[in-house]
Design a protein around this motif. Structure first.
Motif, PDB file in Angstrom:
ATOM      1  N   GLU A  43       0.806  -1.233   0.000  1.00  0.00           N
ATOM      2  CA  GLU A  43       0.000   0.000   0.000  1.00  0.00           C
ATOM      3  C   GLU A  43       0.837   1.280   0.000  1.00  0.00           C
ATOM      4  O   GLU A  43       0.300   2.371  -0.216  1.00  0.00           O
ATOM      5  CB  GLU A  43      -1.010   0.024   1.153  1.00  0.00           C
ATOM      6  CG  GLU A  43      -0.399  -0.033   2.527  1.00  0.00           C
ATOM      7  CD  GLU A  43      -0.390  -1.440   3.127  1.00  0.00           C
ATOM      8  OE1 GLU A  43      -0.364  -1.537   4.359  1.00  0.00           O
ATOM      9  OE2 GLU A  43      -0.402  -2.432   2.375  1.00  0.00           O
ATOM     10  N   TYR A  44       2.143   1.175   0.205  1.00  0.00           N
ATOM     11  CA  TYR A  44       3.019   2.345   0.189  1.00  0.00           C
ATOM     12  C   TYR A  44       3.894   2.419  -1.059  1.00  0.00           C
ATOM     13  O   TYR A  44       4.739   3.312  -1.172  1.00  0.00           O
ATOM     14  CB  TYR A  44       3.887   2.378   1.445  1.00  0.00           C
ATOM     15  CG  TYR A  44       3.076   2.562   2.703  1.00  0.00           C
ATOM     16  CD1 TYR A  44       2.517   3.798   3.003  1.00  0.00           C
ATOM     17  CD2 TYR A  44       2.840   1.504   3.562  1.00  0.00           C
ATOM     18  CE1 TYR A  44       1.745   3.971   4.143  1.00  0.00           C
ATOM     19  CE2 TYR A  44       2.077   1.665   4.703  1.00  0.00           C
ATOM     20  CZ  TYR A  44       1.530   2.898   4.988  1.00  0.00           C
ATOM     21  OH  TYR A  44       0.766   3.075   6.114  1.00  0.00           O
ATOM     22  N   ARG A  45       3.682   1.506  -1.991  1.00  0.00           N
ATOM     23  CA  ARG A  45       4.486   1.506  -3.218  1.00  0.00           C
ATOM     24  C   ARG A  45       4.044   2.613  -4.162  1.00  0.00           C
ATOM     25  O   ARG A  45       2.984   3.200  -4.015  1.00  0.00           O
ATOM     26  CB  ARG A  45       4.393   0.141  -3.900  1.00  0.00           C
ATOM     27  CG  ARG A  45       5.055  -0.925  -3.056  1.00  0.00           C
ATOM     28  CD  ARG A  45       5.043  -2.272  -3.708  1.00  0.00           C
ATOM     29  NE  ARG A  45       5.641  -3.229  -2.773  1.00  0.00           N
ATOM     30  CZ  ARG A  45       5.675  -4.521  -2.964  1.00  0.00           C
ATOM     31  NH1 ARG A  45       5.171  -5.040  -4.059  1.00  0.00           N
ATOM     32  NH2 ARG A  45       6.220  -5.303  -2.067  1.00  0.00           N
ATOM     33  N   ASN A  46       4.926   2.909  -5.113  1.00  0.00           N
ATOM     34  CA  ASN A  46       4.686   3.940  -6.134  1.00  0.00           C
ATOM     35  C   ASN A  46       4.575   5.339  -5.543  1.00  0.00           C
ATOM     36  O   ASN A  46       3.873   6.191  -6.079  1.00  0.00           O
ATOM     37  CB  ASN A  46       3.448   3.600  -6.983  1.00  0.00           C
ATOM     38  CG  ASN A  46       3.608   2.288  -7.702  1.00  0.00           C
ATOM     39  OD1 ASN A  46       4.614   2.056  -8.369  1.00  0.00           O
ATOM     40  ND2 ASN A  46       2.639   1.404  -7.548  1.00  0.00           N
ATOM     41  N   GLN A  47       5.268   5.555  -4.422  1.00  0.00           N
ATOM     42  CA  GLN A  47       5.298   6.877  -3.798  1.00  0.00           C
ATOM     43  C   GLN A  47       6.736   7.395  -3.657  1.00  0.00           C
ATOM     44  O   GLN A  47       6.967   8.401  -3.007  1.00  0.00           O
ATOM     45  CB  GLN A  47       4.646   6.815  -2.409  1.00  0.00           C
ATOM     46  CG  GLN A  47       3.194   6.425  -2.434  1.00  0.00           C
ATOM     47  CD  GLN A  47       2.593   6.331  -1.046  1.00  0.00           C
ATOM     48  OE1 GLN A  47       2.935   7.098  -0.149  1.00  0.00           O
ATOM     49  NE2 GLN A  47       1.701   5.379  -0.857  1.00  0.00           N
ATOM     50  N   GLY A  48       7.698   6.656  -4.239  1.00  0.00           N
ATOM     51  CA  GLY A  48       9.091   7.074  -4.165  1.00  0.00           C
ATOM     52  C   GLY A  48       9.820   6.609  -2.918  1.00  0.00           C
ATOM     53  O   GLY A  48      10.990   6.936  -2.715  1.00  0.00           O
ATOM     54  N   ILE A  49       9.159   5.837  -2.070  1.00  0.00           N
ATOM     55  CA  ILE A  49       9.775   5.399  -0.818  1.00  0.00           C
ATOM     56  C   ILE A  49      10.938   4.456  -1.085  1.00  0.00           C
ATOM     57  O   ILE A  49      12.014   4.596  -0.493  1.00  0.00           O
ATOM     58  CB  ILE A  49       8.725   4.737   0.098  1.00  0.00           C
ATOM     59  CG1 ILE A  49       7.691   5.789   0.526  1.00  0.00           C
ATOM     60  CG2 ILE A  49       9.376   4.076   1.305  1.00  0.00           C
ATOM     61  CD1 ILE A  49       6.459   5.219   1.197  1.00  0.00           C
ATOM     62  N   GLY A  50      10.757   3.497  -1.993  1.00  0.00           N
ATOM     63  CA  GLY A  50      11.839   2.565  -2.320  1.00  0.00           C
ATOM     64  C   GLY A  50      13.052   3.280  -2.877  1.00  0.00           C
ATOM     65  O   GLY A  50      14.189   2.973  -2.516  1.00  0.00           O
ATOM     66  N   THR A  51      12.828   4.250  -3.725  1.00  0.00           N
ATOM     67  CA  THR A  51      13.928   5.028  -4.300  1.00  0.00           C
ATOM     68  C   THR A  51      14.682   5.782  -3.209  1.00  0.00           C
ATOM     69  O   THR A  51      15.918   5.796  -3.187  1.00  0.00           O
ATOM     70  CB  THR A  51      13.385   6.007  -5.361  1.00  0.00           C
ATOM     71  OG1 THR A  51      12.737   5.248  -6.391  1.00  0.00           O
ATOM     72  CG2 THR A  51      14.499   6.845  -5.963  1.00  0.00           C
ATOM     73  N   LYS A  52      13.953   6.381  -2.288  1.00  0.00           N
ATOM     74  CA  LYS A  52      14.596   7.104  -1.187  1.00  0.00           C
ATOM     75  C   LYS A  52      15.395   6.162  -0.291  1.00  0.00           C
ATOM     76  O   LYS A  52      16.491   6.497   0.163  1.00  0.00           O
ATOM     77  CB  LYS A  52      13.561   7.868  -0.372  1.00  0.00           C
ATOM     78  CG  LYS A  52      13.003   9.060  -1.114  1.00  0.00           C
ATOM     79  CD  LYS A  52      11.932   9.776  -0.320  1.00  0.00           C
ATOM     80  CE  LYS A  52      11.356  10.904  -1.164  1.00  0.00           C
ATOM     81  NZ  LYS A  52      10.245  11.564  -0.502  1.00  0.00           N
ATOM     82  N   LEU A  53      14.854   4.973  -0.035  1.00  0.00           N
ATOM     83  CA  LEU A  53      15.590   3.992   0.768  1.00  0.00           C
ATOM     84  C   LEU A  53      16.867   3.553   0.059  1.00  0.00           C
ATOM     85  O   LEU A  53      17.919   3.419   0.689  1.00  0.00           O
ATOM     86  CB  LEU A  53      14.709   2.783   1.076  1.00  0.00           C
ATOM     87  CG  LEU A  53      13.594   3.018   2.084  1.00  0.00           C
ATOM     88  CD1 LEU A  53      12.645   1.816   2.111  1.00  0.00           C
ATOM     89  CD2 LEU A  53      14.160   3.280   3.468  1.00  0.00           C
ATOM     90  N   LEU A  54      16.787   3.338  -1.261  1.00  0.00           N
ATOM     91  CA  LEU A  54      17.995   2.986  -2.019  1.00  0.00           C
ATOM     92  C   LEU A  54      19.039   4.098  -1.915  1.00  0.00           C
ATOM     93  O   LEU A  54      20.229   3.823  -1.727  1.00  0.00           O
ATOM     94  CB  LEU A  54      17.672   2.746  -3.493  1.00  0.00           C
ATOM     95  CG  LEU A  54      17.101   1.400  -3.882  1.00  0.00           C
ATOM     96  CD1 LEU A  54      16.859   1.352  -5.388  1.00  0.00           C
ATOM     97  CD2 LEU A  54      18.023   0.262  -3.466  1.00  0.00           C
ATOM     98  N   GLU A  55      18.620   5.326  -2.067  1.00  0.00           N
ATOM     99  CA  GLU A  55      19.557   6.453  -1.973  1.00  0.00           C
ATOM    100  C   GLU A  55      20.259   6.475  -0.625  1.00  0.00           C
ATOM    101  O   GLU A  55      21.463   6.751  -0.552  1.00  0.00           O
ATOM    102  CB  GLU A  55      18.818   7.767  -2.241  1.00  0.00           C
ATOM    103  CG  GLU A  55      18.394   7.917  -3.686  1.00  0.00           C
ATOM    104  CD  GLU A  55      17.427   9.067  -3.932  1.00  0.00           C
ATOM    105  OE1 GLU A  55      17.000   9.745  -2.962  1.00  0.00           O
ATOM    106  OE2 GLU A  55      17.074   9.283  -5.106  1.00  0.00           O
ATOM    107  N   LYS A  56      19.536   6.185   0.448  1.00  0.00           N
ATOM    108  CA  LYS A  56      20.153   6.117   1.785  1.00  0.00           C
ATOM    109  C   LYS A  56      21.150   4.961   1.858  1.00  0.00           C
ATOM    110  O   LYS A  56      22.229   5.098   2.439  1.00  0.00           O
ATOM    111  CB  LYS A  56      19.085   5.962   2.872  1.00  0.00           C
ATOM    112  CG  LYS A  56      18.202   7.157   3.050  1.00  0.00           C
ATOM    113  CD  LYS A  56      18.949   8.303   3.686  1.00  0.00           C
ATOM    114  CE  LYS A  56      18.001   9.450   3.983  1.00  0.00           C
ATOM    115  NZ  LYS A  56      18.700  10.588   4.557  1.00  0.00           N
ATOM    116  N   ALA A  57      20.785   3.823   1.266  1.00  0.00           N
ATOM    117  CA  ALA A  57      21.693   2.668   1.257  1.00  0.00           C
ATOM    118  C   ALA A  57      22.957   2.992   0.454  1.00  0.00           C
ATOM    119  O   ALA A  57      24.069   2.641   0.878  1.00  0.00           O
ATOM    120  CB  ALA A  57      20.998   1.446   0.671  1.00  0.00           C
TER     121      ALA A  57
END
Length: 75
Positions: free
Chosen positions: A11-25
Motif C-alpha cells: 500500500e506504500y508503493r509507487n510513492q518514491g519510498i523505495g527510491t529514497k531507501l535505495l539512496e540512503k543505502a
C-alpha cells in the motif's frame, strides 16, 4: 556489501519510498568505502524495478528451491 530484506509494503508503493531507501543505502555504502552493492531476489518483478534504478543483473541461481536473480549497483 549486500542489500537484504528490502521491500516496501504494497500500500506504500509507487510513492518514491523505495527510491529514497535505495539512496540512503547508497550513501551509507559509500560512507563505509564500498564500491558496489549486490542483492538477490526471487520476486519476478524485482529485476525490472532495480534495472530502472541502474542495477545490472549478473547471474541467475537457485536458493532454497526458488529461482533468484543476482544484481549489482556500482557506486
Amino acid at each position: 556489501i549486500w542489500l537484504g530484506s528490502f521491500w516496501v509494503v504494497q500500500e506504500y508503493r509507487n510513492q518514491g519510498i523505495g527510491t529514497k531507501l535505495l539512496e540512503k543505502a547508497y550513501a551509507k555504502a559509500r560512507e563505509f568505502g564500498h564500491g558496489k552493492i549486490s542483492l538477490f531476489s526471487s520476486d519476478p518483478k524485482a529485476p525490472e524495478w532495480y534495472s530502472n534504478h541502474g542495477w545490472e543483473e549478473f547471474a541467475e541461481n537457485t536458493y532454497q528451491g526458488h529461482k533468484v536473480v543476482l544484481m549489482e549497483y556500482l557506486l
